[in-house]
Design a protein around this motif. Sequence first.
Motif, PDB file in Angstrom:
ATOM      1  N   PRO A  75       0.830  -1.197   0.000  1.00 34.39           N
ATOM      2  CA  PRO A  75       0.000   0.000   0.000  1.00 34.39           C
ATOM      3  C   PRO A  75       0.868   1.253   0.000  1.00 34.39           C
ATOM      4  O   PRO A  75       1.836   1.327   0.755  1.00 34.39           O
ATOM      5  CB  PRO A  75      -0.789  -0.117   1.305  1.00 34.39           C
ATOM      6  N   LEU A  76       0.548   2.210  -0.855  1.00 38.48           N
ATOM      7  CA  LEU A  76       1.266   3.488  -0.869  1.00 38.48           C
ATOM      8  C   LEU A  76       0.241   4.569  -0.539  1.00 38.48           C
ATOM      9  O   LEU A  76      -0.706   4.785  -1.298  1.00 38.48           O
ATOM     10  CB  LEU A  76       1.866   3.745  -2.257  1.00 38.48           C
ATOM     11  N   VAL A  77       0.424   5.206   0.589  1.00 34.92           N
ATOM     12  CA  VAL A  77      -0.563   6.198   1.015  1.00 34.92           C
ATOM     13  C   VAL A  77      -0.234   7.530   0.358  1.00 34.92           C
ATOM     14  O   VAL A  77       0.527   8.333   0.893  1.00 34.92           O
ATOM     15  CB  VAL A  77      -0.595   6.326   2.548  1.00 34.92           C
ATOM     16  N   ILE A  78      -0.755   7.697  -0.851  1.00 35.03           N
ATOM     17  CA  ILE A  78      -0.561   8.951  -1.577  1.00 35.03           C
ATOM     18  C   ILE A  78      -1.947   9.375  -2.043  1.00 35.03           C
ATOM     19  O   ILE A  78      -2.609   8.625  -2.749  1.00 35.03           O
ATOM     20  CB  ILE A  78       0.368   8.772  -2.791  1.00 35.03           C
ATOM     21  N   SER A  79      -2.369  10.552  -1.632  1.00 34.89           N
ATOM     22  CA  SER A  79      -3.735  10.950  -1.912  1.00 34.89           C
ATOM     23  C   SER A  79      -3.814  12.331  -2.526  1.00 34.89           C
ATOM     24  O   SER A  79      -3.003  13.199  -2.223  1.00 34.89           O
ATOM     25  CB  SER A  79      -4.541  10.930  -0.614  1.00 34.89           C
ATOM     26  N   ASP A  80      -4.812  12.519  -3.389  1.00 36.11           N
ATOM     27  CA  ASP A  80      -5.090  13.846  -3.924  1.00 36.11           C
ATOM     28  C   ASP A  80      -6.194  14.549  -3.147  1.00 36.11           C
ATOM     29  O   ASP A  80      -6.669  15.608  -3.559  1.00 36.11           O
ATOM     30  CB  ASP A  80      -5.437  13.751  -5.416  1.00 36.11           C
ATOM     31  N   HIS A  81      -6.638  13.906  -2.068  1.00 36.09           N
ATOM     32  CA  HIS A  81      -7.638  14.538  -1.206  1.00 36.09           C
ATOM     33  C   HIS A  81      -6.981  14.958   0.112  1.00 36.09           C
ATOM     34  O   HIS A  81      -6.010  14.359   0.555  1.00 36.09           O
ATOM     35  CB  HIS A  81      -8.764  13.552  -0.875  1.00 36.09           C
ATOM     36  N   ALA A  82      -7.592  15.949   0.737  1.00 36.63           N
ATOM     37  CA  ALA A  82      -7.090  16.415   2.031  1.00 36.63           C
ATOM     38  C   ALA A  82      -7.270  15.338   3.088  1.00 36.63           C
ATOM     39  O   ALA A  82      -8.301  14.669   3.114  1.00 36.63           O
ATOM     40  CB  ALA A  82      -7.859  17.672   2.438  1.00 36.63           C
ATOM     41  N   ASP A  83      -6.266  15.149   3.933  1.00 39.89           N
ATOM     42  CA  ASP A  83      -6.439  14.244   5.068  1.00 39.89           C
ATOM     43  C   ASP A  83      -7.052  15.027   6.229  1.00 39.89           C
ATOM     44  O   ASP A  83      -7.380  16.212   6.083  1.00 39.89           O
ATOM     45  CB  ASP A  83      -5.103  13.562   5.445  1.00 39.89           C
ATOM     46  N   TRP A  84      -7.205  14.360   7.371  1.00 43.05           N
ATOM     47  CA  TRP A  84      -7.870  14.987   8.512  1.00 43.05           C
ATOM     48  C   TRP A  84      -7.221  16.307   8.916  1.00 43.05           C
ATOM     49  O   TRP A  84      -7.890  17.324   9.097  1.00 43.05           O
ATOM     50  CB  TRP A  84      -7.876  14.011   9.691  1.00 43.05           C
ATOM     51  N   ASP A  85      -5.904  16.320   8.989  1.00 45.28           N
ATOM     52  CA  ASP A  85      -5.215  17.539   9.412  1.00 45.28           C
ATOM     53  C   ASP A  85      -5.366  18.662   8.381  1.00 45.28           C
ATOM     54  O   ASP A  85      -5.507  19.824   8.732  1.00 45.28           O
ATOM     55  CB  ASP A  85      -3.725  17.256   9.652  1.00 45.28           C
ATOM     56  N   GLU A  86      -5.336  18.280   7.102  1.00 49.44           N
ATOM     57  CA  GLU A  86      -5.486  19.304   6.058  1.00 49.44           C
ATOM     58  C   GLU A  86      -6.898  19.882   6.054  1.00 49.44           C
ATOM     59  O   GLU A  86      -7.102  21.083   5.846  1.00 49.44           O
ATOM     60  CB  GLU A  86      -5.170  18.703   4.685  1.00 49.44           C
ATOM     61  N   LEU A  87      -7.896  19.011   6.279  1.00 50.55           N
ATOM     62  CA  LEU A  87      -9.283  19.478   6.319  1.00 50.55           C
ATOM     63  C   LEU A  87      -9.472  20.459   7.476  1.00 50.55           C
ATOM     64  O   LEU A  87      -9.970  21.570   7.292  1.00 50.55           O
ATOM     65  CB  LEU A  87     -10.238  18.290   6.506  1.00 50.55           C
ATOM     66  N   THR A  88      -9.031  20.043   8.649  1.00 54.40           N
ATOM     67  CA  THR A  88      -9.291  20.879   9.823  1.00 54.40           C
ATOM     68  C   THR A  88      -8.453  22.159   9.775  1.00 54.40           C
ATOM     69  O   THR A  88      -8.914  23.216  10.183  1.00 54.40           O
ATOM     70  CB  THR A  88      -9.021  20.093  11.120  1.00 54.40           C
ATOM     71  N   ARG A  89      -7.236  22.056   9.220  1.00 53.08           N
ATOM     72  CA  ARG A  89      -6.407  23.254   9.095  1.00 53.08           C
ATOM     73  C   ARG A  89      -7.062  24.262   8.142  1.00 53.08           C
ATOM     74  O   ARG A  89      -6.997  25.473   8.346  1.00 53.08           O
ATOM     75  CB  ARG A  89      -5.030  22.846   8.553  1.00 53.08           C
ATOM     76  N   SER A  90      -7.732  23.730   7.113  1.00 51.95           N
ATOM     77  CA  SER A  90      -8.367  24.627   6.148  1.00 51.95           C
ATOM     78  C   SER A  90      -9.493  25.428   6.783  1.00 51.95           C
ATOM     79  O   SER A  90      -9.720  26.578   6.427  1.00 51.95           O
ATOM     80  CB  SER A  90      -8.899  23.829   4.961  1.00 51.95           C
ATOM     81  N   PHE A  91     -10.209  24.815   7.720  1.00 49.79           N
ATOM     82  CA  PHE A  91     -11.275  25.555   8.404  1.00 49.79           C
ATOM     83  C   PHE A  91     -10.676  26.798   9.067  1.00 49.79           C
ATOM     84  O   PHE A  91     -11.222  27.894   8.986  1.00 49.79           O
ATOM     85  CB  PHE A  91     -11.939  24.705   9.498  1.00 49.79           C
ATOM     86  N   ALA A  92      -9.549  26.588   9.730  1.00 52.06           N
ATOM     87  CA  ALA A  92      -8.906  27.714  10.413  1.00 52.06           C
ATOM     88  C   ALA A  92      -8.408  28.731   9.393  1.00 52.06           C
ATOM     89  O   ALA A  92      -8.562  29.937   9.583  1.00 52.06           O
ATOM     90  CB  ALA A  92      -7.753  27.206  11.271  1.00 52.06           C
ATOM     91  N   ASP A  93      -7.851  28.253   8.291  1.00 53.30           N
ATOM     92  CA  ASP A  93      -7.258  29.163   7.306  1.00 53.30           C
ATOM     93  C   ASP A  93      -8.290  30.062   6.623  1.00 53.30           C
ATOM     94  O   ASP A  93      -8.005  31.200   6.305  1.00 53.30           O
ATOM     95  CB  ASP A  93      -6.490  28.378   6.236  1.00 53.30           C
ATOM     96  N   VAL A  94      -9.480  29.525   6.335  1.00 45.32           N
ATOM     97  CA  VAL A  94     -10.472  30.355   5.632  1.00 45.32           C
ATOM     98  C   VAL A  94     -11.314  31.164   6.625  1.00 45.32           C
ATOM     99  O   VAL A  94     -12.003  32.104   6.228  1.00 45.32           O
ATOM    100  CB  VAL A  94     -11.388  29.520   4.711  1.00 45.32           C
ATOM    101  N   GLY A  95     -11.271  30.768   7.885  1.00 46.61           N
ATOM    102  CA  GLY A  95     -11.961  31.545   8.922  1.00 46.61           C
ATOM    103  C   GLY A  95     -13.466  31.650   8.754  1.00 46.61           C
ATOM    104  O   GLY A  95     -14.074  32.592   9.264  1.00 46.61           O
ATOM    105  N   ALA A  96     -14.075  30.707   8.056  1.00 44.04           N
ATOM    106  CA  ALA A  96     -15.521  30.795   7.837  1.00 44.04           C
ATOM    107  C   ALA A  96     -16.273  30.387   9.101  1.00 44.04           C
ATOM    108  O   ALA A  96     -15.935  29.399   9.721  1.00 44.04           O
ATOM    109  CB  ALA A  96     -15.924  29.878   6.682  1.00 44.04           C
ATOM    110  N   PRO A  97     -17.306  31.168   9.475  1.00 41.97           N
ATOM    111  CA  PRO A  97     -18.095  30.774  10.654  1.00 41.97           C
ATOM    112  C   PRO A  97     -19.018  29.597  10.363  1.00 41.97           C
ATOM    113  O   PRO A  97     -19.583  29.014  11.266  1.00 41.97           O
ATOM    114  CB  PRO A  97     -18.904  32.038  10.975  1.00 41.97           C
ATOM    115  N   GLU A  98     -19.159  29.267   9.075  1.00 41.49           N
ATOM    116  CA  GLU A  98     -20.102  28.205   8.717  1.00 41.49           C
ATOM    117  C   GLU A  98     -19.456  27.249   7.708  1.00 41.49           C
ATOM    118  O   GLU A  98     -18.830  27.670   6.741  1.00 41.49           O
ATOM    119  CB  GLU A  98     -21.367  28.825   8.121  1.00 41.49           C
TER     120      GLU A  98
END
Lengths: 523, 342
Positions: free
Chosen positions: B281-304
């Motif tokens: 198995p090679l863990v290479i993804s073109d989708h955001a992982d958990w840390d990338e998803l949650t970090r993005s919430f902080a980066d865009v600062g959206a309340p919703e």
Amino acid sequence: MERFAFLLDRLSLTPGRNDKLRLMADYFAHAPDPDRGWALGALTGTLDFRSAKPAQVRTLAEERHDPVLFRWSHDYVGDLAETVSLIWQARAGANRPPELNEIVERLQDAPRAQVPGLLEGWLDALDTTGRWALLKFITGGLRVGVSERLAKTALAEFGNCAVGEIEEVWHGLAPPYETLFAWLEGQGARPEPDRSAAFRPLMLAHPLEEREVESLQLESFAVEWKWDGIRVQLVAYDGKARLFSRTGEEISHSFPDVLEGVNFEGVLDGELLVVRDGEVAPFNDLQQRLNRKSVTAAGLRKHPAHIRLYDLLFEGDEDLRDLSFTERRRRLEDWYAHHRPPRMDLSPLVVADGMDSLARLRAEARQQSLEGLMLKRRDSSYVAGRPRGLWYKWKRDPLSLDAVLMYAQRGHGKRSSFYSDYTFGAWTEAGELVPVGKAYSGYTDEELKKLDKWVRDNTVERFGPVRAVAPGLVFEVVFDAVQPSTRHKSGLAMRFPRISRIRWDKPAEEADRLETLQKLVEG
Amino acid sequence: MPRSELLPENWLYVTDQGLYCAPGDFHVDPHRAVPRALVTHGHADHARPGHDKVLATAETLAIMRSRYKDKAGREWQVLAYGEVIQIGEVRVRLVPAGHVLGSAQAVLEHRGQRIVVSGDYKRREDPTCAPFEPVPCDVFITEATFGLPVFRHPDPDREVAKLLNSLRLFPERTHVVGVYALGKAQRMIALLRRAGYDAPIYIHGALQQLCELYRAHGVELGELRPATASQKEEMTGALVLAPPSAIADRWARRLSEPVIAMASGWMQVRQRARQRGVEMPLVISDHADWDELTRSFADVGAPEIWVTHGNEEALIHYAQQQGLRARALSLIGRGDEEQEAV
């Protein structure tokens, strides 16, 4: 630990048997004592850390991580050790990773309350694969596609001997198997086996297929009833008697009553039953005695255990397994006449003058609470495993019911993340569905994919790993028997239910009613 | 209408065709044919054939044309990253999503509100496409393919090193890597080249066209050879890339003692790998992982936060724990690219 983690990782992802053997033999050759012995114990399921339980691992993970996210993750991944190993966020400043022997020693010495602290430190020190291997190691059940037999075969390959030689000395040995490794490497004497602890793999039968019935040469076979209990092996030597289940699991502690009367040395094959006043009680009665932690006086009185003898494997030290069935049967009868141990009797031979009369006997089996018939070639020696063409079981026809799918649960292992375990129900008088059984088998991989999709598309409610579905899919379920049960809302429990057909075409309203099933209860 | 009464869900909502932007009268990544579609990227669960007018980046339009030919839409409009156009009462801008070549987030502005439809995205560096750009907004619409904290993708270069190491250890075996035809295949090749692997790479016919297309857009892929036309002996000890459906199939079995590998975020879960018969198995993804998803919430600062396909419950739970408003946006027909025809 790193070496062991690498071994488990490769074993779990390597499909080929020979590659697995090579990986294990290589590990045995390179890992030091006593680590390799602990690993062998883990691979063969002989290790048991009483102080480390899966529930503790779960609690620990929930303390360190959001419990809601942890549960969803566990539900998704389908394996506790893997979930924890993936979700675990190590704290900085961790210790060095532990070696196997260190884990064993510290767990053995630690009081229960200290176990979580130890685990936490190790989890912080290991990487993802290491954490997974650690948790597999201490909670047992590796699920890396290695049977006890395969591990022993690898050991034989490593020691350059036959696997039978390993089996001969295996019982009586315990992890970390230092004397065994020393012997295999030519550094020590052959370990002395404990005779009373040696389980001999059983000889098993093939189902008799309908098309084989016609051509069967009945005169070459001895016929017996297939009794409806559990198959056991009784081993008695040096004043100790032990009872083993079909898979070699020791169940002596649950059945002191049958072992009390042992007045001989040898190895016997038979069926464990509950017998009252000479009458065999339904399987349900035997179940009251199985898997009980403690044996109570009331249990012993109400459900007296008994062994119906099929075969004699050893008389004293004499190995009879190479003799023909006819020879062994004669020896068994003589032996029995001589010893007459209490709570044991002989499984009688059934006399039939042709296949037609045998078929009639089989058809009556259900009324007499018998599972069917056994046909054993008269000239067959006792061969471990399931050899072709020697023994046949001719089971009574199963019962069947059209039931409605009610709940589906995610499977484990190969079926992880597929909804593969199904609870189905029957209609009551009032038009309500009540669960009557659960099945995990009887469908192909292709059908499983379709079922999984159907479940996802028809979910009405979710409870953790379980989905409730709208009543819309009918299974034709076959089962060996149905018994009264206080544990189920329907008051019934099926034995060996499996799915024989998925009735994509049948409307759920036309499935069977509960009373149909109630009429099938025996006795 | 006073501004306080305008809710985001009143102007961007789900219809039978998919996500609909009412004041601009267009859909975003509709799963059925519509009169006007804005398409974030070329994967088949986002870019469907048969729309009347299609708005997308030039790269995405090229991918759609290469896959759907004359069914790629009647009228095409190119919108470059950063360029702004007005559609009805909506200002529309595309910014890079870092998912595959040409992938974009749609930034929609209407009466002072800004919603970002991020499509599929990742935050890891990728030599084959422009990196994700966080855009501050009022509502951030996110995918949740790997929306569980068990998904933490390791460094892709380390995974590639694992593969190259195995190639060195087993020169008698052909290494077959399962990759999605669009994006993963080209990224895998580019990562291998960057790691210094300069031998010819053999590719399954289903990857051919898209590799050509990436090359035409300036992505260096080195020497590629068709796997189907090559001899077994020639590919011994070589790397073969094929779509996931082919790796466990008869197609792969004709190779020399193949090592079956697969490059996907799903490979994080051991049982997933075993189910597919994947040895490496090679863990290479073109989708955001958990840390990338949650970090993005902080980066865009959206309340919703609105969460689409995947493990949405966990991500919604997380967002709510952070004090954000969060809900699921049920879009049908979305899965991962595994489902798509290759």
